[in-house]
Scaffold this motif. Sequence first.
Motif, PDB file in Angstrom:
ATOM      1  N   TRP A 174       0.844  -1.212   0.000  1.00 10.88           N
ATOM      2  CA  TRP A 174       0.000   0.000   0.000  1.00 10.88           C
ATOM      3  C   TRP A 174       0.858   1.233   0.000  1.00 10.88           C
ATOM      4  CZ3 TRP A 174      -1.464   4.018   3.531  1.00 10.88           C
ATOM      5  CH2 TRP A 174      -0.793   4.006   4.747  1.00 10.88           C
ATOM      6  N   TYR A 227      -3.945   9.024  11.559  1.00  5.43           N
ATOM      7  CA  TYR A 227      -4.690   9.809  12.545  1.00  5.43           C
ATOM      8  C   TYR A 227      -5.920  10.439  11.920  1.00  5.43           C
ATOM      9  CZ  TYR A 227      -0.797   8.876  15.569  1.00  5.43           C
ATOM     10  OH  TYR A 227       0.144   8.224  16.309  1.00  5.43           O
ATOM     11  N   ILE A 233       2.788  11.785  21.291  1.00  7.78           N
ATOM     12  CA  ILE A 233       1.373  11.597  20.930  1.00  7.78           C
ATOM     13  C   ILE A 233       0.648  10.776  21.982  1.00  7.78           C
ATOM     14  CG2 ILE A 233      -0.124  10.439  19.284  1.00  7.78           C
ATOM     15  CD1 ILE A 233       0.619  12.203  17.453  1.00  7.78           C
ATOM     16  N   ALA A 246       8.169   3.119  18.508  1.00  7.21           N
ATOM     17  CA  ALA A 246       8.709   4.469  18.359  1.00  7.21           C
ATOM     18  C   ALA A 246      10.113   4.572  18.955  1.00  7.21           C
ATOM     19  CB  ALA A 246       7.779   5.485  19.017  1.00  7.21           C
ATOM     20  N   ASP A 300      12.602  -0.713  17.248  1.00  2.84           N
ATOM     21  CA  ASP A 300      12.074  -0.780  15.887  1.00  2.84           C
ATOM     22  C   ASP A 300      13.049  -1.477  14.946  1.00  2.84           C
ATOM     23  OD1 ASP A 300       9.907   0.040  13.985  1.00  2.84           O
ATOM     24  OD2 ASP A 300      11.610   1.006  13.014  1.00  2.84           O
ATOM     25  N   HIS A 325      11.028  -4.026  12.795  1.00  2.00           N
ATOM     26  CA  HIS A 325      10.541  -3.395  11.572  1.00  2.00           C
ATOM     27  C   HIS A 325      10.301  -4.458  10.494  1.00  2.00           C
ATOM     28  CE1 HIS A 325       9.933  -0.467   8.456  1.00  2.00           C
ATOM     29  NE2 HIS A 325      10.873  -1.013   7.723  1.00  2.00           N
ATOM     30  N   HIS A 378       0.748  -4.345  15.646  1.00  2.00           N
ATOM     31  CA  HIS A 378       0.539  -2.956  16.115  1.00  2.00           C
ATOM     32  C   HIS A 378      -0.547  -2.262  15.297  1.00  2.00           C
ATOM     33  CE1 HIS A 378       0.906   1.311  16.743  1.00  2.00           C
ATOM     34  NE2 HIS A 378       1.347   1.495  15.509  1.00  2.00           N
ATOM     35  N   PHE A 379      -0.398  -2.290  13.993  1.00  2.00           N
ATOM     36  CA  PHE A 379      -1.317  -1.408  13.263  1.00  2.00           C
ATOM     37  C   PHE A 379      -2.716  -1.977  13.149  1.00  2.00           C
ATOM     38  CE2 PHE A 379       1.026  -2.963   9.339  1.00  2.00           C
ATOM     39  CZ  PHE A 379      -0.044  -3.499   8.636  1.00  2.00           C
ATOM     40  N   ARG A 420       6.714  -9.519   7.529  1.00  2.00           N
ATOM     41  CA  ARG A 420       5.413  -9.286   6.914  1.00  2.00           C
ATOM     42  C   ARG A 420       5.568  -9.512   5.406  1.00  2.00           C
ATOM     43  NH1 ARG A 420       4.852  -2.605   7.372  1.00  2.00           N
ATOM     44  NH2 ARG A 420       2.849  -2.955   6.356  1.00  2.00           N
TER      45      ARG A 420
HETATM   46 FE1  HAS Z   1       1.401   3.425  14.522  1.00  2.00          FE
HETATM   47  C1  HAS Z   1       3.382   1.888  12.153  1.00  2.00           C
HETATM   48  C2  HAS Z   1       4.177   4.455  16.239  1.00  2.00           C
HETATM   49  C3  HAS Z   1      -0.589   5.072  16.788  1.00  2.00           C
HETATM   50  C4  HAS Z   1      -1.304   3.007  12.415  1.00  2.00           C
HETATM   51  N1  HAS Z   1       1.093   2.600  12.661  1.00  2.00           N
HETATM   52  C5  HAS Z   1       2.037   1.981  11.869  1.00  2.00           C
HETATM   53  C6  HAS Z   1       1.411   1.479  10.674  1.00  2.00           C
HETATM   54  C7  HAS Z   1       0.090   1.828  10.737  1.00  2.00           C
HETATM   55  C8  HAS Z   1      -0.096   2.523  11.996  1.00  2.00           C
HETATM   56  C9  HAS Z   1      -0.981   1.537   9.692  1.00  2.00           C
HETATM   57  O1  HAS Z   1       7.184   4.671  15.707  1.00  2.00           O
HETATM   58  C10 HAS Z   1       2.116   0.655   9.614  1.00  2.00           C
HETATM   59  C11 HAS Z   1       2.258   1.286   8.277  1.00  2.00           C
HETATM   60  C12 HAS Z   1       2.948   0.350   7.368  1.00  2.00           C
HETATM   61  O2  HAS Z   1       2.292  -0.197   6.475  1.00  2.00           O
HETATM   62  O3  HAS Z   1       4.152   0.129   7.550  1.00  2.00           O
HETATM   63  N2  HAS Z   1       1.737   4.512  16.219  1.00  2.00           N
HETATM   64  C13 HAS Z   1       2.940   4.805  16.759  1.00  2.00           C
HETATM   65  C14 HAS Z   1       2.757   5.594  17.985  1.00  2.00           C
HETATM   66  C15 HAS Z   1       1.407   5.740  18.148  1.00  2.00           C
HETATM   67  C16 HAS Z   1       0.785   5.085  17.016  1.00  2.00           C
HETATM   68  C17 HAS Z   1       3.813   6.114  18.903  1.00  2.00           C
HETATM   69  N3  HAS Z   1      -0.554   3.940  14.591  1.00  2.00           N
HETATM   70  C18 HAS Z   1      -1.175   4.618  15.608  1.00  2.00           C
HETATM   71  C19 HAS Z   1      -2.559   4.809  15.293  1.00  2.00           C
HETATM   72  C20 HAS Z   1      -2.766   4.232  14.063  1.00  2.00           C
HETATM   73  C21 HAS Z   1      -1.500   3.686  13.640  1.00  2.00           C
HETATM   74  C22 HAS Z   1      -3.556   5.530  16.194  1.00  2.00           C
HETATM   75  C23 HAS Z   1      -4.000   4.105  13.227  1.00  2.00           C
HETATM   76  C24 HAS Z   1      -5.221   4.403  13.577  1.00  2.00           C
HETATM   77  N4  HAS Z   1       3.377   3.198  14.252  1.00  2.00           N
HETATM   78  C25 HAS Z   1       4.357   3.727  15.053  1.00  2.00           C
HETATM   79  C26 HAS Z   1       5.681   3.402  14.483  1.00  2.00           C
HETATM   80  C27 HAS Z   1       5.461   2.668  13.304  1.00  2.00           C
HETATM   81  C28 HAS Z   1       4.005   2.569  13.197  1.00  2.00           C
HETATM   82  C29 HAS Z   1       6.984   3.771  14.996  1.00  2.00           C
HETATM   83  C30 HAS Z   1       6.497   2.099  12.328  1.00  2.00           C
HETATM   84  C31 HAS Z   1       6.884   0.735  12.678  1.00  2.00           C
HETATM   85  C32 HAS Z   1       7.729   0.108  11.605  1.00  2.00           C
HETATM   86  O4  HAS Z   1       8.797  -0.395  11.950  1.00  2.00           O
HETATM   87  O5  HAS Z   1       7.328   0.094  10.434  1.00  2.00           O
HETATM   88  C33 HAS Z   1       0.736   6.537  19.260  1.00  2.00           C
HETATM   89  O6  HAS Z   1      -0.126   7.488  18.709  1.00  2.00           O
HETATM   90  C34 HAS Z   1      -0.036   5.719  20.238  1.00  2.00           C
HETATM   91  C35 HAS Z   1      -0.544   6.581  21.386  1.00  2.00           C
HETATM   92  C36 HAS Z   1      -1.530   5.887  22.264  1.00  2.00           C
HETATM   93  C37 HAS Z   1      -1.253   5.278  23.438  1.00  2.00           C
HETATM   94  C38 HAS Z   1      -2.324   4.603  24.251  1.00  2.00           C
HETATM   95  C39 HAS Z   1      -3.112   5.493  25.157  1.00  2.00           C
HETATM   96  C40 HAS Z   1      -2.296   6.339  26.067  1.00  2.00           C
HETATM   97  C41 HAS Z   1      -2.180   6.137  27.413  1.00  2.00           C
HETATM   98  C42 HAS Z   1      -1.295   7.098  28.157  1.00  2.00           C
HETATM   99  C43 HAS Z   1      -0.130   6.456  28.849  1.00  2.00           C
HETATM  100  C44 HAS Z   1       0.831   5.755  27.930  1.00  2.00           C
HETATM  101  C45 HAS Z   1       2.187   5.942  27.983  1.00  2.00           C
HETATM  102  C46 HAS Z   1       3.101   5.092  27.121  1.00  2.00           C
HETATM  103  C47 HAS Z   1       2.831   6.956  28.878  1.00  2.00           C
HETATM  104  C48 HAS Z   1       0.116   5.201  23.982  1.00  2.00           C
HETATM  105  C49 HAS Z   1      -2.916   5.083  28.148  1.00  2.00           C
HETATM  106  C50 HAS Z   1       3.788   4.004  27.921  1.00  2.00           C
HETATM  107  C51 HAS Z   1       4.557   3.083  27.027  1.00  2.00           C
HETATM  108  C52 HAS Z   1       4.724   1.729  27.160  1.00  2.00           C
HETATM  109  C53 HAS Z   1       5.431   0.938  26.118  1.00  2.00           C
HETATM  110  C54 HAS Z   1       4.224   0.968  28.341  1.00  2.00           C
END
Ligand code: HAS
Length: 635
Positions: free
Chosen positions: A149, A267, A334, A381, A386, A390, A398-399, A460
Amino acid sequence: MSAAGGAAVGDAVRAGLERVWGRPPDLVGRLSAVNHRVVGKRYMVTAAVFFFLAGIQALVMRTQLARSGLDLLTPEQYNQFFTMHGTTMMFLFAVPMMEGLGMYLIPLMIGARDMVFPRLNAFGYWVYLIAGVTLTVAFLVGRGPDAGWFNYAPLSGPSFSPGRGIDFWVTTITFLEVAALVAAVEIIVTILKLRAPGMTMGRAPLFVWSQLVMAFMILFAMPPLILASLMLGLDRMVGTHFFHAAAGGDPVLWQHLFWVFGHPEVYIILIPALGIVSSVVTVFSRRPIIGYAPIVMSLIAIGFLSFGLWVHHMFTVGLPVMGLGFFAAASMMIAIPSGVQLFCWMATLWKGRPVLSSPLLYVLGFVFVFTLGGLTGVMVAAVPFDWQVHDSHFVVAHFHYVLIGGAVFPLLAGFHYWYPKLSGYLPSEAVAKVAFWMIFIGFNVAFFPLHELGFRGMPRRVYTYLPGLGWDALNLLSTAGAYLLGLGFAVFAANLVWSAFAGRRAGADPWGADSLEWATPSPPPVYNFERIPVVRGRHPLWEAGGIGPGAISGLEMYDPEFPRRETLATTVMDARPEFRRTLPGPSLWPLVLAAALAVAAIGSMVDLWLIPIGAVLAWIAMARWLRPPRAEEAP
Ligand code: HAS
Ligand code: CU
């Protein structure tokens, strides 16, 4: 225009409104319809068909991967399947579905009779339909694109993909984005200018806010994609070298342009879903949401931040490590606005009197699944992590957690919640709950094992694998889950369809909801509101104590001397009445224009001469479209 209290408007006025807003019932009438609810419904139904097709593709792929060494699909076919699955889900299902829902609901929620440019709306739909059908037909006849894609150059360039498949991707996707842009403009102007008097921006429903943010994001995210796909098209058809390294081009440029679009894209899909969640949480907690302002600010923050993260998809390209650190930090940031919203919803449920109807159940499913997906997002991230996962199935896990958790669960909640408004009938609660558990369990069984498969090194996009790698059992489990998930979707859909024939009548406001769409009958009349409602708070129906006759006061806006389609335009921030907006009626020309542009855009892959030919046809269509109606044809 005269202010009036509660009493219902007279039958004469209602009949007049029917006449002005109606359209001929024949085929031409159907094709020329421009009303926001007709176009919105068309978007949603079409997007649902694409969801079904892409779902079938997914099941075929999962069947192929159920055991090692299967040959249900050839490697070439498998490439086309995952490319079409991703392309269809992202471009032809998710974004149009969110836009369609917005088109249907926004005018009802803000107290308007239609969107601000109804013909443009219809035009966008035809563009979407033509582009989607063309791409799907190309796949069905075995000429589908096959480079994923995200269509990375140089694989997608003329040397490595000489066939027609990528040409179809390049031309239809470029063309399709015209529809996305058109819808975005429409949504922005409608929200800013047509809100009912009194509905200041601070009183707009959170779903409306989320659509506004989504539309602005589309406006900035789609141009890089259009640019990239145009450049790739030129490389392929004209012989330019934008992405051709040996001739001085740069394939990494493709990745930058694609992900500058592609990250916001995810997003763009999430944000309106968060708006659905806020609506459902409010109504089913039976209280105003806690943290309206922080939620709005979080939506805007996500919108902004998401334009500064794209390089997290490119951590393994070999870019300077200092730069990667910046994008890792930005990605993790984010989590803050995402978390803020989660905590606001939790607090609202905690403080409210939650009613566990199906829409809320689906929202709880969203909370669980999306949070897990968000956490793996924060994991990938982190650059060193990663580098390990990756292009493995961990990323696939994840996605799907964020896309199905973050967009599909909220959509199902929203469908169950708003379907009674669309159709007039209530779907069965019991069946929706059965479907929920099938979907919830099926989803987790299908996708949780993929995390582990990623850790065990399964890449993948491989069409099969060898036995003895420790991948067999988890793959089989995942395939079983996928079937359960698919069945769950079928049960959910069947429930909606069935209820339209045998469901209970919904009445105007079956959920005791708070926002203006529930003040209209279900389904609403063609003109939405007899009187333009006047709003005095964030929850007009709750503040009025329900929808009884006279609960919502309004401004009469119908002149029997000079009947025409019109709605009230108000000021941008505080929604003070400004002027009557006269709206154009049905027209076939949006369809003709879309077809003419398709000749130019998609025809270009057959013969470049079709570009000027299409342009001339388009010019004629535009001239006819814009011609003012003759007096006897008005409105
Ligand atoms: Fe993602 C790859 C990082 C959210 C969709 N993402 C993808 C792909 C898609 C996608 C479709 O950094 C693949 C595309 C492809 O074909 O290759 N994504 C993130 C991060 C968030 C995130 C940091 N992704 C989404 C959302 C999507 C989506 C929403 C669609 C609706 N994503 C990545 C990264 C890749 C990636 C790399 C590339 C990977 C690769 O190698 O190809 C954030 O927005 C998520 C935030 C939400 C939360 C949950 C709620 C928050 C709470 C607060 C406390 C949490 C903390 C975190 C303080 C975090 C509850 C603590 C952390 C711990 C680990 C415990
Ligand atoms: Cu991303």
